[in-house]
Design a protein around this motif. Structure first.
Motif, PDB file in Angstrom:
ATOM      1  N   ASN A   1     -37.975 -82.000 -38.157  1.00 15.56           N
ATOM      2  CA  ASN A   1     -38.886 -80.861 -38.070  1.00 15.56           C
ATOM      3  C   ASN A   1     -40.332 -81.295 -37.921  1.00 15.56           C
ATOM      4  OD1 ASN A   1     -39.016 -77.705 -38.616  1.00 15.56           O
ATOM      5  ND2 ASN A   1     -40.701 -78.611 -39.778  1.00 15.56           N
TER       6      ASN A   1
ATOM      7  N   SER B   1     -41.571 -79.983 -33.770  1.00 15.50           N
ATOM      8  CA  SER B   1     -42.792 -79.172 -33.901  1.00 15.50           C
ATOM      9  C   SER B   1     -43.967 -79.740 -33.115  1.00 15.50           C
ATOM     10  CB  SER B   1     -43.193 -79.085 -35.380  1.00 15.50           C
ATOM     11  OG  SER B   1     -43.445 -80.389 -35.903  1.00 15.50           O
TER      12      SER B   1
ATOM     13  N   ALA C   1     -39.528 -75.508 -30.130  1.00 14.76           N
ATOM     14  CA  ALA C   1     -38.658 -76.587 -30.598  1.00 14.76           C
ATOM     15  C   ALA C   1     -37.483 -76.788 -29.650  1.00 14.76           C
ATOM     16  CB  ALA C   1     -38.154 -76.276 -32.009  1.00 14.76           C
TER      17      ALA C   1
ATOM     18  N   TRP D   1     -40.155 -71.188 -32.665  1.00  9.40           N
ATOM     19  CA  TRP D   1     -38.937 -71.992 -32.633  1.00  9.40           C
ATOM     20  C   TRP D   1     -38.466 -72.236 -31.202  1.00  9.40           C
ATOM     21  CZ3 TRP D   1     -37.742 -75.358 -35.853  1.00  9.40           C
ATOM     22  CH2 TRP D   1     -36.451 -75.855 -36.008  1.00  9.40           C
TER      23      TRP D   1
ATOM     24  N   TYR E   1     -28.419 -70.639 -36.130  1.00 10.44           N
ATOM     25  CA  TYR E   1     -29.797 -70.174 -36.272  1.00 10.44           C
ATOM     26  C   TYR E   1     -29.906 -68.680 -35.996  1.00 10.44           C
ATOM     27  CZ  TYR E   1     -34.697 -69.316 -35.263  1.00 10.44           C
ATOM     28  OH  TYR E   1     -35.961 -68.778 -35.251  1.00 10.44           O
TER      29      TYR E   1
ATOM     30  N   TRP F   1     -39.496 -72.179 -38.102  1.00 14.60           N
ATOM     31  CA  TRP F   1     -38.310 -71.507 -37.553  1.00 14.60           C
ATOM     32  C   TRP F   1     -38.278 -70.023 -37.872  1.00 14.60           C
ATOM     33  CZ3 TRP F   1     -38.396 -75.357 -41.199  1.00 14.60           C
ATOM     34  CH2 TRP F   1     -38.062 -75.008 -42.513  1.00 14.60           C
TER      35      TRP F   1
ATOM     36  N   MET G   1     -30.912 -76.150 -38.753  1.00 17.45           N
ATOM     37  CA  MET G   1     -31.518 -75.392 -37.660  1.00 17.45           C
ATOM     38  C   MET G   1     -31.743 -76.279 -36.432  1.00 17.45           C
ATOM     39  SD  MET G   1     -32.409 -74.340 -40.832  1.00 17.45           S
ATOM     40  CE  MET G   1     -34.061 -74.899 -41.294  1.00 17.45           C
ATOM     41  N   ILE G   2     -32.171 -77.519 -36.669  1.00 13.68           N
ATOM     42  CA  ILE G   2     -32.414 -78.446 -35.561  1.00 13.68           C
ATOM     43  C   ILE G   2     -31.098 -78.922 -34.963  1.00 13.68           C
ATOM     44  CG2 ILE G   2     -33.486 -80.623 -34.888  1.00 13.68           C
ATOM     45  CD1 ILE G   2     -35.416 -80.243 -37.255  1.00 13.68           C
TER      46      ILE G   2
ATOM     47  N   VAL H   1     -39.545 -66.731 -34.397  1.00 12.05           N
ATOM     48  CA  VAL H   1     -38.609 -67.113 -33.340  1.00 12.05           C
ATOM     49  C   VAL H   1     -39.350 -67.647 -32.112  1.00 12.05           C
ATOM     50  CG1 VAL H   1     -36.756 -66.322 -31.831  1.00 12.05           C
ATOM     51  CG2 VAL H   1     -36.896 -65.462 -34.174  1.00 12.05           C
TER      52      VAL H   1
END
Length: 322
Positions: free
Chosen positions: A100, A125, A159, A156, A306, A150, A53-54, A153
């Motif tokens: 994260n 985060s 992030a 996220w 994502y 995540w 995801m990152i 949304v």
């Protein structure tokens, strides 16, 4: 003899000079390798991210100005992940490391502490208001918050802003480029947030109960109006026993829950034992589908992004509970 001696002396001086220059060149090369900046062969910032995801954020915001490597692929559980020697090499060779935080990568903490002395090692985060974070009642070793940010949304999106600002700081020359790409992506995420709300609202209110193997969907449930139950705690290192299985089984029977969900990065064995227990009591429960929890889908697929992962989860949940 004197002439020969002079020649030998000159040769020795020449050889010593060559050796000195060679050592100096090696020293400069080694020092250069420790510096942050654009060290990839094509001048791109090299980024190593822990989760998919990152890595997805970094690739979208960084575009063709970055080279991104993700450590944890499809089906990998970050709670249990231990970095290999190859991973350490990727982390050591990166200009920027994104992770994260909130103890998701609990077994990598010491590595991050060592590397942050020489390069940006950034928890995506870090800028989330603590009041928006969930507590973890079963936390151990200093982990006090649910790390699965995540799944909301809007959280996220914070992030994304952290990644954007870090790239702008480390590569000021291309700051406008990162700003523009991040703005476009944040617009897409805002639309995704709206999509999730609209779709979950299609499920009858009494059926908005999400049961999974481990409690990874707390932020998702809060954001989009679902009651969430997991057999294990927020961390897959948490153990569960026969009492946990029987309590969840009884909940399914008493509330007429017709579907539960398995996860791509967690064994389905635990949730299958709950289904079998309900069946013995005369209540049929089916597996409503596989959700992506701690890892995305395969690279090159829709679920390998994502946005695609979140849409897959939303659509799977709605189809099963509607």
């Amino acid at each position: 003899m004197k002439r020969t001696s002079k020649v030998n002396s000159a040769v020795r001086r020449f050889v010593m000079t060559i050796i000195f220059l060679s050592l100096a060149a090696l020293t400069l090369a080694a020092c250069g390798g420790e510096q942050s900046g654009t060290t990839s062969g094509d001048g791109k910032l090299t980024i190593t991210a822990t989760t998919g995801m990152i890595a997805d954020i970094a690739a979208v915001v960084g575009g063709d100005r970055v080279a991104v490597t993700g450590l944890m692929g499809p089906g990998i559980d970050p709670h249990l992940y231990k970095a290999s020697q190859g991973d350490v090499k990727k982390l050591d060779g990166a200009d920027i490391i994104f992770y994260n935080g909130l103890h998701l990568e609990g077994k990598m903490g010491e590595i991050f502490e060592k590397l942050e002395k020489g390069k940006p090692v950034v928890a995506v985060s870090k800028d989330i208001d603590e009041s928006k974070l969930h507590g973890d009642p079963n936390a151990k070793g200093g982990a006090t918050h649910d790390p699965h940010i995540w799944f909301n949304v809007q959280l996220w999106m914070s992030a994304v802003e952290v990644v954007r600002d870090t790239l702008k700081e480390q590569d000021a020359e291309n700051a406008d480029y990162y700003e523009s790409r991040a703005a476009d992506y944040l617009t897409e995420l805002s639309e995704l947030d709206g999509y999730a709300r609209e779709q979950i609202a299609l499920i009858p209110e009494k059926s908005r109960i999400l049961v999974t193997a481990h409690d990874a969907f707390g932020y998702f449930g809060e954001a989009y109006g679902l009651k969430v139950l997991g057999l294990q705690g927020m961390n897959t290192m948490s153990e569960y026993g026969s009492k946990d299985v029987s309590e969840l089984r009884d909940f399914l029977v008493d509330n007429g829950i017709k579907a539960v969900f398995i996860e791509s990065s967690v064994s389905s064995k635990s949730i299958e034992s709950v289904i079998e227990g309900a069946k013995k009591l005369g209540h049929e429960v089916v597996i409503g589908g596989q959700l992506f929890s701690d890892a995305m889908g395969d690279p090159g697929t829709v679920e390998g992004t994502y946005i695609g992962m979140v849409k897959h989860n939303v659509d799977t949940i709605v189809a099963a509970l509607k």
